[in-house]
Scaffold this motif. Sequence first.
Motif, PDB file in Angstrom:
ATOM      1  N   LEU A 145       0.848  -1.200   0.000  1.00 58.50           N
ATOM      2  CA  LEU A 145       0.000   0.000   0.000  1.00 58.50           C
ATOM      3  C   LEU A 145       0.881   1.245   0.000  1.00 58.50           C
ATOM      4  O   LEU A 145       2.067   1.157   0.325  1.00 58.50           O
ATOM      5  N   PRO A 146       0.313   2.416  -0.322  1.00 59.85           N
ATOM      6  CA  PRO A 146       1.116   3.633  -0.242  1.00 59.85           C
ATOM      7  C   PRO A 146       1.743   3.777   1.155  1.00 59.85           C
ATOM      8  O   PRO A 146       1.103   3.459   2.157  1.00 59.85           O
ATOM      9  N   LYS A 147       3.022   4.259   1.183  1.00 56.20           N
ATOM     10  CA  LYS A 147       3.778   4.290   2.447  1.00 56.20           C
ATOM     11  C   LYS A 147       3.018   5.032   3.567  1.00 56.20           C
ATOM     12  O   LYS A 147       2.962   4.576   4.707  1.00 56.20           O
ATOM     13  N   GLN A 148       2.445   6.196   3.186  1.00 50.87           N
ATOM     14  CA  GLN A 148       1.718   7.029   4.163  1.00 50.87           C
ATOM     15  C   GLN A 148       0.622   6.199   4.876  1.00 50.87           C
ATOM     16  O   GLN A 148       0.471   6.265   6.101  1.00 50.87           O
ATOM     17  N   ILE A 149      -0.103   5.408   4.054  1.00 50.29           N
ATOM     18  CA  ILE A 149      -1.203   4.605   4.612  1.00 50.29           C
ATOM     19  C   ILE A 149      -0.654   3.432   5.436  1.00 50.29           C
ATOM     20  O   ILE A 149      -1.152   3.141   6.529  1.00 50.29           O
ATOM     21  N   GLU A 150       0.399   2.801   4.889  1.00 46.89           N
ATOM     22  CA  GLU A 150       1.034   1.692   5.645  1.00 46.89           C
ATOM     23  C   GLU A 150       1.480   2.179   7.024  1.00 46.89           C
ATOM     24  O   GLU A 150       1.268   1.508   8.029  1.00 46.89           O
ATOM     25  N   ASP A 151       2.117   3.373   7.049  1.00 50.24           N
ATOM     26  CA  ASP A 151       2.606   3.922   8.327  1.00 50.24           C
ATOM     27  C   ASP A 151       1.467   4.145   9.304  1.00 50.24           C
ATOM     28  O   ASP A 151       1.559   3.809  10.489  1.00 50.24           O
ATOM     29  N   LYS A 152       0.397   4.724   8.763  1.00 56.33           N
ATOM     30  CA  LYS A 152      -0.760   5.009   9.636  1.00 56.33           C
ATOM     31  C   LYS A 152      -1.333   3.709  10.194  1.00 56.33           C
ATOM     32  O   LYS A 152      -1.637   3.616  11.383  1.00 56.33           O
ATOM     33  N   LEU A 153      -1.461   2.706   9.318  1.00 58.68           N
ATOM     34  CA  LEU A 153      -2.022   1.421   9.773  1.00 58.68           C
ATOM     35  C   LEU A 153      -1.136   0.807  10.864  1.00 58.68           C
ATOM     36  O   LEU A 153      -1.636   0.270  11.851  1.00 58.68           O
ATOM     37  N   ARG A 154       0.205   0.919  10.643  1.00 64.62           N
ATOM     38  CA  ARG A 154       1.131   0.380  11.630  1.00 64.62           C
ATOM     39  C   ARG A 154       0.977   1.123  12.975  1.00 64.62           C
ATOM     40  O   ARG A 154       0.943   0.505  14.029  1.00 64.62           O
ATOM     41  N   ASN A 155       0.880   2.449  12.873  1.00 68.72           N
ATOM     42  CA  ASN A 155       0.702   3.246  14.114  1.00 68.72           C
ATOM     43  C   ASN A 155      -0.569   2.858  14.857  1.00 68.72           C
ATOM     44  O   ASN A 155      -0.573   2.711  16.080  1.00 68.72           O
ATOM     45  N   ILE A 156      -1.650   2.721  14.067  1.00 65.57           N
ATOM     46  CA  ILE A 156      -2.945   2.363  14.687  1.00 65.57           C
ATOM     47  C   ILE A 156      -2.831   0.996  15.355  1.00 65.57           C
ATOM     48  O   ILE A 156      -3.292   0.791  16.490  1.00 65.57           O
ATOM     49  N   ASP A 157      -2.179   0.076  14.654  1.00 70.16           N
ATOM     50  CA  ASP A 157      -2.003  -1.266  15.192  1.00 70.16           C
ATOM     51  C   ASP A 157      -1.206  -1.234  16.507  1.00 70.16           C
ATOM     52  O   ASP A 157      -1.586  -1.852  17.495  1.00 70.16           O
ATOM     53  N   LYS A 158      -0.114  -0.438  16.474  1.00 71.14           N
ATOM     54  CA  LYS A 158       0.722  -0.326  17.683  1.00 71.14           C
ATOM     55  C   LYS A 158      -0.081   0.271  18.846  1.00 71.14           C
ATOM     56  O   LYS A 158      -0.025  -0.207  19.974  1.00 71.14           O
TER      57      LYS A 158
END
Lengths: 259, 195
Positions: free
Chosen positions: A5-18
């Motif tokens: 996925l686009p990096k910006q979205i991947e980062d957000k998903l990772r943050n939300i997961d964390k």
Amino acid sequence: MSVKLPKQIEDKLRNIDKLLSSIGDKLTTIDNMFFKLRQAYITSNLSEFENVLFDLSYALLDVSREVHNLIREFDTLSKDVYGKVARKELLNVEKLKTLTSKLGELRWEKLSKVLSTLGSIADRGREVEENFNNRLHKACKRYFESMDVKRVVNYYDLSSDVENACKFVEYLYDKLSKLNDEVSHIGETFLYLEDEVNILQQKLSLIIDAIELQRRRRELLGEVAKLLSEGRVKEALKLVDEYISIEHELEEIRRGKRL
Amino acid sequence: MSEIVNNLLKICEIYEKAKFKELSGVNIPEVIDELEREVAELGLEKIYGVDIGKVYTTFKKEVKLPITFVGFGGEVIGRVNVELDVPIRLSKCLSRLYRMLARYDKVLSSVKDVLTTLVEAKLVSEDKVKPVLDKLNEDIEKCKKLLKVTSRIMYSEEAIARDILDIYRRVKRGFLPNGEILKKLEKYFKEIIEN
């Protein structure tokens, strides 16, 4: 199905997961603390009860802060996703399916676990509050509200001890109620988040449907042209019917009737 | 059992046997004195400012209930002053006493509940509260006994008053013929006086 996925979205998903994992862990600790609170009440260890209440209020404050960050992260994720779809940067069916599936994982694995822990905390909190109110708080209320009771207590020269004890009970009850209100507030926030994740997932599914319908519509145009050139009018007309029905579905999606 | 309960039981017994005349044999002011002492012992009149003096005065007053016998033609055939004065006045005093005791009982039970709960929660020292709780239990028991006896007297007195009133109404409306009235009343008062 795992597409990048686009990096910006991947980062957000990772943050939300964390954040969800961290909140989940903290809530498990809080659940144990509520258990301790219950024990302290049952054993009438009210100084321990006060200490646990104090720790709990800090722990809940910490979680509230993280929940606030989580909601902010999710809001920006939604805005990013809608922005990229609108700018046609995220109109890839596989990518959208990956994103929907990741949101599903968040919702079913992390969010539902957090909600279940919150439910357990709320149950324990309410149980302690109810018992506290039935036993201690009601007795102290009777002391504060009845002049006759106050007079008799005063007559036996116990007023200062009883008054201090009752004030302490009032303070503990007030703190406990506020704590339970905070748990309810966090619970409501998570339910809101669950709804928002659900809505984002539904919207993404609709976008995927729309993309696939548009693709089929393009195919149909080619097939109809080919059939007409071969003189197979009846078959071409059947495909035209399908084309019209796809047009209707797309119109419904555009008008938001399918959400 | 305390003296006052014994005295109240004595009144109760007299009522139950309908010995109106003998009621005067019980020294009402003396009973009231004891009642006053008993309530003072509970230590409650200091808290509520209960006016025992008022109860006492009411007991001392004498009010006679005249019963007029009327014949079929409406003519007055006789008047009797039945000494219902004490029971009637006593009834008022007793209901006052009953209400007062019921209130004491409720307040004392509340205080006991508050103190017990605080001791159980280890918020006040058991050593300090225990003597008070013992005294409260004693007082609550006294209150309950007094309540029981008072209600028994009130009930007996009410039953007798109803009987007298019933005869009085029948006589007044002429439902009892002259001979029967006299016979019935004679029998009734004879019973009251002799028993």
